[in-house]
Scaffold this active site. Structure first.
Site, PDB file in Angstrom:
ATOM      1  N   GLY A   1       0.623  -1.193  -0.018  1.00  0.00           N
ATOM      2  CA  GLY A   1       0.099   0.074  -0.034  1.00  0.00           C
ATOM      3  C   GLY A   1       0.770   1.288  -0.231  1.00  0.00           C
ATOM      4  N   SER A   2       2.164   0.982  -0.739  1.00  0.00           N
ATOM      5  CA  SER A   2       2.683   2.539  -0.597  1.00  0.00           C
ATOM      6  C   SER A   2       2.026   3.245  -1.550  1.00  0.00           C
ATOM      7  CB  SER A   2       4.139   2.530  -0.659  1.00  0.00           C
ATOM      8  OG  SER A   2       4.254   1.844  -2.360  1.00  0.00           O
TER       9      SER A   2
ATOM     10  N   MET B   1      -4.180  -7.294  -6.764  1.00  0.00           N
ATOM     11  CA  MET B   1      -3.622  -8.356  -8.041  1.00  0.00           C
ATOM     12  C   MET B   1      -4.881  -9.209  -7.886  1.00  0.00           C
ATOM     13  SD  MET B   1      -0.844  -6.795  -8.092  1.00  0.00           S
ATOM     14  CE  MET B   1       0.655  -7.716  -8.458  1.00  0.00           C
ATOM     15  N   ARG B   2      -6.041  -8.749  -8.458  1.00  0.00           N
ATOM     16  CA  ARG B   2      -6.911  -9.222  -9.260  1.00  0.00           C
ATOM     17  C   ARG B   2      -6.905  -8.400  -9.947  1.00  0.00           C
ATOM     18  NH1 ARG B   2      -8.975 -14.006  -6.920  1.00  0.00           N
ATOM     19  NH2 ARG B   2     -10.992 -12.714  -7.661  1.00  0.00           N
ATOM     20  N   ILE B   3      -8.014  -9.676 -11.363  1.00  0.00           N
ATOM     21  CA  ILE B   3      -8.355  -9.245 -12.644  1.00  0.00           C
ATOM     22  C   ILE B   3     -10.093  -9.259 -12.110  1.00  0.00           C
ATOM     23  CG2 ILE B   3      -9.248 -10.662 -15.072  1.00  0.00           C
ATOM     24  CD1 ILE B   3      -7.105 -12.261 -14.537  1.00  0.00           C
TER      25      ILE B   3
ATOM     26  N   ASN C   1      -5.462   2.415 -12.832  1.00  0.00           N
ATOM     27  CA  ASN C   1      -4.572   1.235 -11.884  1.00  0.00           C
ATOM     28  C   ASN C   1      -3.260   2.398 -12.073  1.00  0.00           C
ATOM     29  OD1 ASN C   1      -3.517  -0.994 -11.217  1.00  0.00           O
ATOM     30  ND2 ASN C   1      -2.391  -1.822 -13.498  1.00  0.00           N
TER      31      ASN C   1
ATOM     32  N   HIS D   1       0.539   0.507 -12.867  1.00  0.00           N
ATOM     33  CA  HIS D   1       0.919  -0.344 -13.507  1.00  0.00           C
ATOM     34  C   HIS D   1       2.710  -0.368 -13.704  1.00  0.00           C
ATOM     35  CE1 HIS D   1       2.016  -4.471 -16.097  1.00  0.00           C
ATOM     36  NE2 HIS D   1       2.850  -3.400 -16.180  1.00  0.00           N
TER      37      HIS D   1
ATOM     38  N   ASP E   1      -4.352  -4.844 -18.699  1.00  0.00           N
ATOM     39  CA  ASP E   1      -2.550  -3.693 -18.451  1.00  0.00           C
ATOM     40  C   ASP E   1      -3.286  -2.817 -20.255  1.00  0.00           C
ATOM     41  OD1 ASP E   1      -2.067  -3.767 -15.974  1.00  0.00           O
ATOM     42  OD2 ASP E   1      -0.658  -5.134 -17.234  1.00  0.00           O
TER      43      ASP E   1
ATOM     44  N   GLU F   1       5.821   6.389  -9.009  1.00  0.00           N
ATOM     45  CA  GLU F   1       4.603   6.088  -9.041  1.00  0.00           C
ATOM     46  C   GLU F   1       4.098   6.496  -8.195  1.00  0.00           C
ATOM     47  OE1 GLU F   1       4.279   1.733  -7.597  1.00  0.00           O
ATOM     48  OE2 GLU F   1       4.495   0.528  -9.999  1.00  0.00           O
TER      49      GLU F   1
HETATM   50  C1  GAR Z   1       3.405  -1.073  -7.396  1.00  0.00           C
HETATM   51  O1  GAR Z   1       4.043  -1.193  -7.847  1.00  0.00           O
HETATM   52  C2  GAR Z   1       2.246  -1.185  -9.268  1.00  0.00           C
HETATM   53  O2  GAR Z   1       2.545  -0.562  -9.737  1.00  0.00           O
HETATM   54  C3  GAR Z   1       2.611  -2.723  -8.627  1.00  0.00           C
HETATM   55  O3  GAR Z   1       2.360  -3.106  -7.893  1.00  0.00           O
HETATM   56  C4  GAR Z   1       2.756  -2.794  -6.735  1.00  0.00           C
HETATM   57  C5  GAR Z   1       2.445  -2.235  -5.412  1.00  0.00           C
HETATM   58  O4  GAR Z   1       3.116  -1.772  -4.571  1.00  0.00           O
HETATM   59  N1  GAR Z   1       1.350  -3.008  -9.771  1.00  0.00           N
HETATM   60  C6  GAR Z   1       1.140  -4.671 -10.317  1.00  0.00           C
HETATM   61  O5  GAR Z   1       1.569  -5.076 -10.245  1.00  0.00           O
HETATM   62  C7  GAR Z   1      -0.137  -4.693 -11.226  1.00  0.00           C
HETATM   63  N2  GAR Z   1       0.077  -5.078 -12.468  1.00  0.00           N
HETATM   64  P1  GAR Z   1       2.406  -0.787  -2.796  1.00  0.00           P
HETATM   65  O6  GAR Z   1       1.291  -2.019  -2.945  1.00  0.00           O
HETATM   66  O7  GAR Z   1       3.072  -0.707  -2.089  1.00  0.00           O
HETATM   67  O8  GAR Z   1       1.136   0.569  -3.520  1.00  0.00           O
END
Ligand code: GAR
Length: 204
Positions: A15-16, A93-95, A110, A112, A148, A177
């Site tokens: 959740g950053s 991480m769900r479709i 989203n 990515h 995506d 991000e």
């Molecule tokens: C992030 O880097 C995001 O881009 C990626 O998961 C991470 C979650 O980090 N998402 C994917 O790979 C989606 N396909 P976070 O929980 O620290 O925000």
């Protein structure tokens, strides 16, 4: 002062990005509030971040539902309870299915960890390293029915450095991000995103 928008953030892990969104709202950079955080994983640290910020933190276990559609129906019902207008997937991480997308048309975003359309799907940073890419980055996009594939809102590039591991590259991408996701949400809440087909025009 304009209206304060309600954002629902869906997570599965640390959740950053959620934190960056919470901080941007608290700092008044975005005219919005995180109205609820929903995780499909009970132990997601992002739920703790939400609780610390006084935000309703809900665990909706996908395994308790018979399929993707019924899970998405539960998501929609919960998001509606909190009057959510924008759904932000942040490491969820769900479709997702048309059940969620039709309930929030052009209002599901989203992030990515790649410069789409390169390296969609899982382990995008590893894919970039194994491919030998010299530039990597992240993409904020509206979500459509593909993986995506939705209209791109903002992107940021970072270099791939010699000797990078998945961890060092991921950390460099995450820094970007945390900058672009709140910015994309700001543009949305200020009505500055004009979507035509797959082209997103960004106003100022
Ligand atoms: C992030 O880097 C995001 O881009 C990626 O998961 C991470 C979650 O980090 N998402 C994917 O790979 C989606 N396909 P976070 O929980 O620290 O925000």
């Amino acid at each position: 002062m304009g209206k304060i928008h309600n954002i629902g953030v869906l997570i599965s892990g640390s959740g950053s990005n959620l934190q960056a969104i919470i901080d941007a709202c608290a700092a008044g950079k975005i005219k919005a509030r995180v109205a609820c955080v929903i995780s499909n994983k009970e132990d997601a640290y992002g739920l703790e971040r939400a609780r610390l910020a006084g935000i309703p933190a809900l665990h909706l276990d996908h395994r308790a539902y018979t399929g993707r559609e019924s899970y998405d129906q539960a998501l929609v019902a919960t998001l509606r309870e909190f009057d959510v207008e924008l759904v932000a997937l942040a490491g969820f991480m769900r479709i997702i299915t048309p059940v969620l997308l039709d309930a929030f048309p052009m209002s599901v975003m989203n992030i990515h960890p790649a410069l789409l359309p390169s390296f969609p799907g899982l382990h995008a940073q590893r894919q970039a390293l194994e491919y030998g890419a010299k530039v990597a980055g992240c993409t904020v996009h509206f979500v459509d029915c593909g993986t995506d594939t939705g209209p791109i809102i903002l992107q940021a590039a970072v270099p791939v450095l010699e000797g990078d591991s998945e961890e060092t590259l991921s950390a460099r991408i995450q820094k970007e991000e945390h900058r672009v996701y709140p910015e994309a949400i700001r543009l949305f809440t200020e009505g500055l995103l004009d979507v035509s087909g797959r082209i997103v025009a960004v106003g100022s």
